[in-house]
Design an enzyme around this catalytic site. Sequence first.
Site, PDB file in Angstrom:
ATOM      1  N   ARG A  63      62.878  50.230  62.990  1.00 10.34           N
ATOM      2  CA  ARG A  63      63.885  51.210  63.396  1.00 10.34           C
ATOM      3  C   ARG A  63      63.239  52.518  63.876  1.00 10.34           C
ATOM      4  O   ARG A  63      63.691  53.136  64.836  1.00 10.34           O
ATOM      5  CB  ARG A  63      64.814  51.486  62.205  1.00 10.34           C
ATOM      6  CG  ARG A  63      65.922  52.469  62.509  1.00 10.34           C
ATOM      7  CD  ARG A  63      66.937  52.494  61.370  1.00 10.34           C
ATOM      8  NE  ARG A  63      68.041  53.389  61.649  1.00 10.34           N
ATOM      9  CZ  ARG A  63      68.388  54.412  60.858  1.00 10.34           C
ATOM     10  NH1 ARG A  63      67.725  54.645  59.734  1.00 10.34           N
ATOM     11  NH2 ARG A  63      69.404  55.176  61.178  1.00 10.34           N
ATOM     12  N   HIS A  67      63.902  54.578  67.311  1.00 10.61           N
ATOM     13  CA  HIS A  67      64.315  55.984  67.347  1.00 10.61           C
ATOM     14  C   HIS A  67      63.284  56.845  68.068  1.00 10.61           C
ATOM     15  O   HIS A  67      63.631  57.872  68.656  1.00 10.61           O
ATOM     16  CB  HIS A  67      64.562  56.506  65.926  1.00 10.61           C
ATOM     17  CG  HIS A  67      65.843  55.999  65.331  1.00 10.61           C
ATOM     18  ND1 HIS A  67      66.511  56.638  64.313  1.00 10.61           N
ATOM     19  CD2 HIS A  67      66.597  54.903  65.632  1.00 10.61           C
ATOM     20  CE1 HIS A  67      67.622  55.956  63.998  1.00 10.61           C
ATOM     21  NE2 HIS A  67      67.678  54.895  64.783  1.00 10.61           N
ATOM     22  N   ASN A  95      68.348  60.262  61.439  1.00 12.77           N
ATOM     23  CA  ASN A  95      66.983  60.053  60.935  1.00 12.77           C
ATOM     24  C   ASN A  95      66.805  60.445  59.471  1.00 12.77           C
ATOM     25  O   ASN A  95      66.064  59.796  58.739  1.00 12.77           O
ATOM     26  CB  ASN A  95      65.986  60.850  61.782  1.00 12.77           C
ATOM     27  CG  ASN A  95      65.860  60.301  63.193  1.00 12.77           C
ATOM     28  OD1 ASN A  95      65.959  59.087  63.403  1.00 12.77           O
ATOM     29  ND2 ASN A  95      65.661  61.179  64.158  1.00 12.77           N
ATOM     30  N   HIS A 194      69.074  44.191  63.185  1.00  9.75           N
ATOM     31  CA  HIS A 194      69.965  44.400  62.037  1.00  9.75           C
ATOM     32  C   HIS A 194      70.076  43.139  61.177  1.00  9.75           C
ATOM     33  O   HIS A 194      70.946  43.036  60.331  1.00  9.75           O
ATOM     34  CB  HIS A 194      71.348  44.870  62.506  1.00  9.75           C
ATOM     35  CG  HIS A 194      71.326  46.267  63.049  1.00  9.75           C
ATOM     36  ND1 HIS A 194      72.433  46.894  63.564  1.00  9.75           N
ATOM     37  CD2 HIS A 194      70.317  47.172  63.159  1.00  9.75           C
ATOM     38  CE1 HIS A 194      72.114  48.112  63.963  1.00  9.75           C
ATOM     39  NE2 HIS A 194      70.825  48.308  63.740  1.00  9.75           N
TER      40      HIS A 194
END
Length: 329
Positions: A63, A67, A95, A194
């Site tokens: 992840r 990001h 975050n 996910h």
Amino acid sequence: MTSSSAMISFIFLLLCFTYSSASGSSLRVGFYQKTCPAAERIVRNAVKKAVSSNPGIAAGLIRMHFHDCFVRGCDASVLLKSTPGNRAELEHPANNPSLRGFEVIDEAKAQIEAVCPGTVSCADILAFAARDSSYKVGGINYAVPAGRRDGRVSIEEEVPQNLPPPSFNAEQLAQNFARKGMSVDEMVTLSGAHSIGVSHCSSFSQRLYSFNATHPQDPSLDPRYAAFLKTKCPPPNTGASGDPTAALDIATPNRLDNKYYTELKNNRGLLTSDQTLMNSPSTTGMVVNNARQGALWANKFARAMVHMGSLDVLTGTEGEIRRHCSFVN
Ligand code: HEM
Ligand SMILES: *[C@@H]1O[C@H](CO)[C@@H](O)[C@H](O)[C@H]1NC(C)=O
């Protein structure tokens, strides 16, 4: 050949070169082969060690790479701490406090600096770590083109301008990815991340308690799954403290695989942005195919990760090689 036609073919060749260097990424597999041959091995061992004791770290690192890449390109801007007068990306609720795995990046960076100081960027370490995480929890291996340089800028407000929120529908998600030059299929494929990790209740509990005026609960959510989630997530404003978490994929929460798509077919997507991929006609077919063909999905996942890892990168003499990943030099 006349001199004018020679000139024309010369210009044509020149154009071809200019185009190929502008459109093709200048990252290269094996970038540190000569300058720091131990780099990728150090990252892989650091990831292996951390993920063995906590598989959630793999989710955190995959992840974190996403990001990083979607905000200002893959330049490790997500790792920079705020400074007086500047709130960094890290401060944004997308975050903080949910991103995890920073200690793995710092550990790998420290070990790499000890053997080849000032050589390997934090952005590359993060790209390697995301790949090594995919391998460790999903057996998905791929070569990572490297040569990214670290940025010197990180701005909190750029996070909501670039990262999609979990309330987005399939069309909004597709638009968000299109702005990065990524296809709808890549968006659906990468949402398969996910298949591991967790979400805090605050990212989905509106689906349980306050969906809309007539339906407190999202009708697209399997009622039994919703009942289970309510045991994990207290209703808002009941004075319950903290923000508990639930697995994003209840079938195989620690395995990066295509079971995530099967769960979407069973109305057990945790986030609105997950379930919409099944329920929106434009992406249903992709979900069904990914659920059916695990090896094909894994292959597409690897390719989409490489594409995501090339977004708006700094190369050559741009940016810098940070000495410590949390601070500019
Ligand atoms: C398609 C749009 C996406 C949206 C709206 C989205 C949103 C979210 C949200 C809200 C969470 C839970 C955060 C929390 O509350 O703790 C999450 C977790 C996660 N996301 Fe995404 N995400 C998207 C795409 C991606 C992509 C492309 C990747 C990587 C390739 C990714 C990897 C992950 C992982 C692994 C977790 C679990 C993190 C952990 O357990 O620490 N996501 N995402
Ligand atoms: C609430 O959601 C349901 C299901 O999506 C929908 O049929 C209904 O029209 C919505 N009601 C309002 C007031 O938006």
